[in-house]
Design an enzyme around this catalytic site. Structure first.
Site, PDB file in Angstrom:
ATOM      1  N   HIS A 128       1.108  -1.068   0.146  1.00  0.00           N
ATOM      2  CA  HIS A 128       0.268  -0.138   0.287  1.00  0.00           C
ATOM      3  C   HIS A 128       0.549   1.335   0.212  1.00  0.00           C
ATOM      4  CE1 HIS A 128       0.417   0.053   4.708  1.00  0.00           C
ATOM      5  NE2 HIS A 128      -0.417   1.320   4.073  1.00  0.00           N
ATOM      6  N   ASP A 158       0.237  -7.551   1.408  1.00  0.00           N
ATOM      7  CA  ASP A 158       0.432  -6.538   1.189  1.00  0.00           C
ATOM      8  C   ASP A 158       2.440  -5.934   1.672  1.00  0.00           C
ATOM      9  OD1 ASP A 158       0.235  -3.529   2.049  1.00  0.00           O
ATOM     10  OD2 ASP A 158      -0.597  -3.242   3.833  1.00  0.00           O
ATOM     11  N   SER A 235       4.126   2.935   7.474  1.00  0.00           N
ATOM     12  CA  SER A 235       4.137   2.096   6.673  1.00  0.00           C
ATOM     13  C   SER A 235       5.548   1.420   6.485  1.00  0.00           C
ATOM     14  CB  SER A 235       3.456   1.712   5.763  1.00  0.00           C
ATOM     15  OG  SER A 235       1.629   2.152   6.869  1.00  0.00           O
TER      16      SER A 235
END
Length: 486
Positions: A128, A158, A235
């Site tokens: 992402h 992911d 992230s």
């Protein structure tokens, strides 16, 4: 005489004051001594934390990304024409017709340098963050900046791999063993929250084996939960242990405010190692596929199948021509171990099968009709999730079955004589759905044999006496006959 008395009083006062100062000084000395004894321990702890930060920070990068998206927009009416009504014939229609325009969406995240081969430097991050990026810029801890390209992505975990080129020295992170992580371990999160690069926070491992993910779709990995502060921008960054080894890739947070509330989640690094290798070697990730529809059994099923106290995954349906069907796995089987590793849940089956190499054969231990059996299964390559979900026509039989308990009987107002087994969910488009089965049907007979419970149902259902299965079911107090062909 009076002078002697005064002198004596002064001497007494001085002696007393001296004693007090000595006593105070002695206490201060003891306190100072104790502090000196304690300080080295705190200093040692601080120095160790500094060393961890100094080891890890250089290998964690700040990533800028740009996604170029195309959108349909309607051109605004010319203000002059709007106010004065002067326009050419057809111009208003032309102005209102949507046109495609490109927009640049900027984003940021973190990444971990996991490998260097020649002049190729590989950075692991989240899908992402960089999976759909058109432009990628990698910022190193020491201020160097490189243009990056996407090697490949793994949306089902992911994860994404970015690379840039340089012959210069680049620090590579040391990858740890996430299987050794325990709840209560000290952990550090490294990344660029809100764009504040090279941020280092501390906490502990709060839990292991969390499942679901932020959208519930990343079922091919579990998560490490930590209370080390993780915020947007973290992230793709690193979760590290006290050895400075990467044990996880920070991925998402649970928060109503959007900021850290001590619920951060990281992909265990062991779950990412195969992804790294696959993306470098071929630019894509291949997962093992078994070909079953399953679930972690409820007490209802455990009791009905007489497997109370056992952990594993219950097989509801099997895809036709899948590795499971070819190896002999049947609906009603209970998987207890794969490749000699015990199974605790259906999520664990999915994750473990996905981590195995396609086109290789593995051992599956199951319980069938109360007996343990061992099967050899040659796994296939897993298709996309959309392709699997759409292939319900090959899902045999495509329905779940549960025993009718006293609670279910009361809630649904089922008479004691109605039957012992109830159809739960039915997959639309499956053979069961096409044959007419619906949720709530009560199965009374299979091939003219009375069904007294779940074991009876699966024993008759899997019988090889005939390719045709005839069911007598009760629906809304009416008996009907349904048939299935294997």
């Amino acid at each position: 005489m009076k002078r002697k008395q005064i002198t004596a009083a002064v001497l007494i006062l001085v002696f007393t004051a001296g004693s007090f100062v000595f006593a105070q000084g002695d206490g201060y000395s003891r306190a100072l001594y104790n502090q000196q004894q304690e300080t080295p321990g705190l200093a040692l702890q601080q120095n160790e934390t500094r060393q961890i930060a100094q080891k890890v920070l250089p290998s964690v990068v700040y990533i800028d990304v740009v996604d170029i998206v195309q959108k349909q927009v309607v051109n605004p009416v010319n203000p002059f024409q709007f106010f004065f009504g002067q326009q050419n014939p057809g111009s208003q229609q032309e102005q209102q017709e949507p046109q495609t325009r490109e927009f640049r969406q900027e984003g940021l995240g973190s990444g971990v340098i996991v490998r260097k081969s020649g002049n190729q430097v590989y950075v692991l991050t989240n899908n992402h963050v960089a999976g759909n990026a058109d432009e990628i810029t990698v910022h190193l801890y020491d201020g160097r900046t490189f243009s990056g390209t996407l090697v490949g992505a793994d949306p089902r975990k992911d994860l994404a791999l970015v690379k840039f080129e340089t012959y210069e020295e680049v620090p590579v992170a040391e990858l740890g063993d996430s299987s050794k992580v325990q709840v209560g371990d000290i952990a550090f999160a490294v990344g660029s929250p809100f764009g504040f690069s090279s941020t280092f926070t501390s906490g502990i491992i709060s839990a292991l084996g969390r499942t679901g993910g932020p959208d519930g779709n990343n079922s091919l990995t579990d998560y490490i939960q930590t209370d080390a502060a993780i915020n947007p921008g973290n992230s793709g960054g690193a979760l590290v242990n006290i050895e400075g080894q990467v044990i996880g890739i920070n991925t998402w947070i649970a928060s109503q405010s959007g900021g850290s509330i001590g619920l951060g989640f990281s992909i265990p690094i062991n779950n990412a190692k195969k992804t790294i290798d696959d993306l470098i070697s071929s630019g894509k990730v291949e997962y093992g596929w078994l070909g079953i529809s399953m679930g972690t059994p409820s007490d209802n099923i455990l009791t009905g199948m007489e497997i109370e106290g056992r952990s594993g995954a219950f097989v509801f349906s099997v895809y036709k021509d899948s590795p499971a069907m070819k190896s002999g796995i049947l609906p009603g089987d209970f998987i207890v171990s794969i490749d000699n590793r015990s199974i605790e849940s259906s999520e664990e089956v999915m994750q473990q099968v996905a981590s195995l190499v396609p086109n290789k054969t593995y051992r599956f231990d199951i319980i069938r009709n109360g007996r343990e059996e061992t099967l050899r299964v040659r796994l296939a390559i897993r298709a996309t999730e959309d392709e699997i979900q759409a292939d319900t026509a090959h899902l045999w039989p495509g329905m779940t079955v549960v025993g009718i308990t006293d609670e279910i009987r009361t809630q649904l107002n089922i008479e004691n004589s109605a039957g012992k087994v109830l159809i739960g969910a039915v997959a639309e488009g499956s053979p069961a759905y096409t044959a007419g089965f619906r949720s709530g049907d009560i199965v009374r007979q299979v091939n003219n044999r009375k069904i007294g419970g779940l074991q009876d149902f699966y024993r008759e259902f899997n019988s090889e006496d005939s390719d045709e299965l005839i069911f007598k079911v009760t629906r809304q107090q009416s008996d009907i006959i349904l048939g299935l062909v294997r």
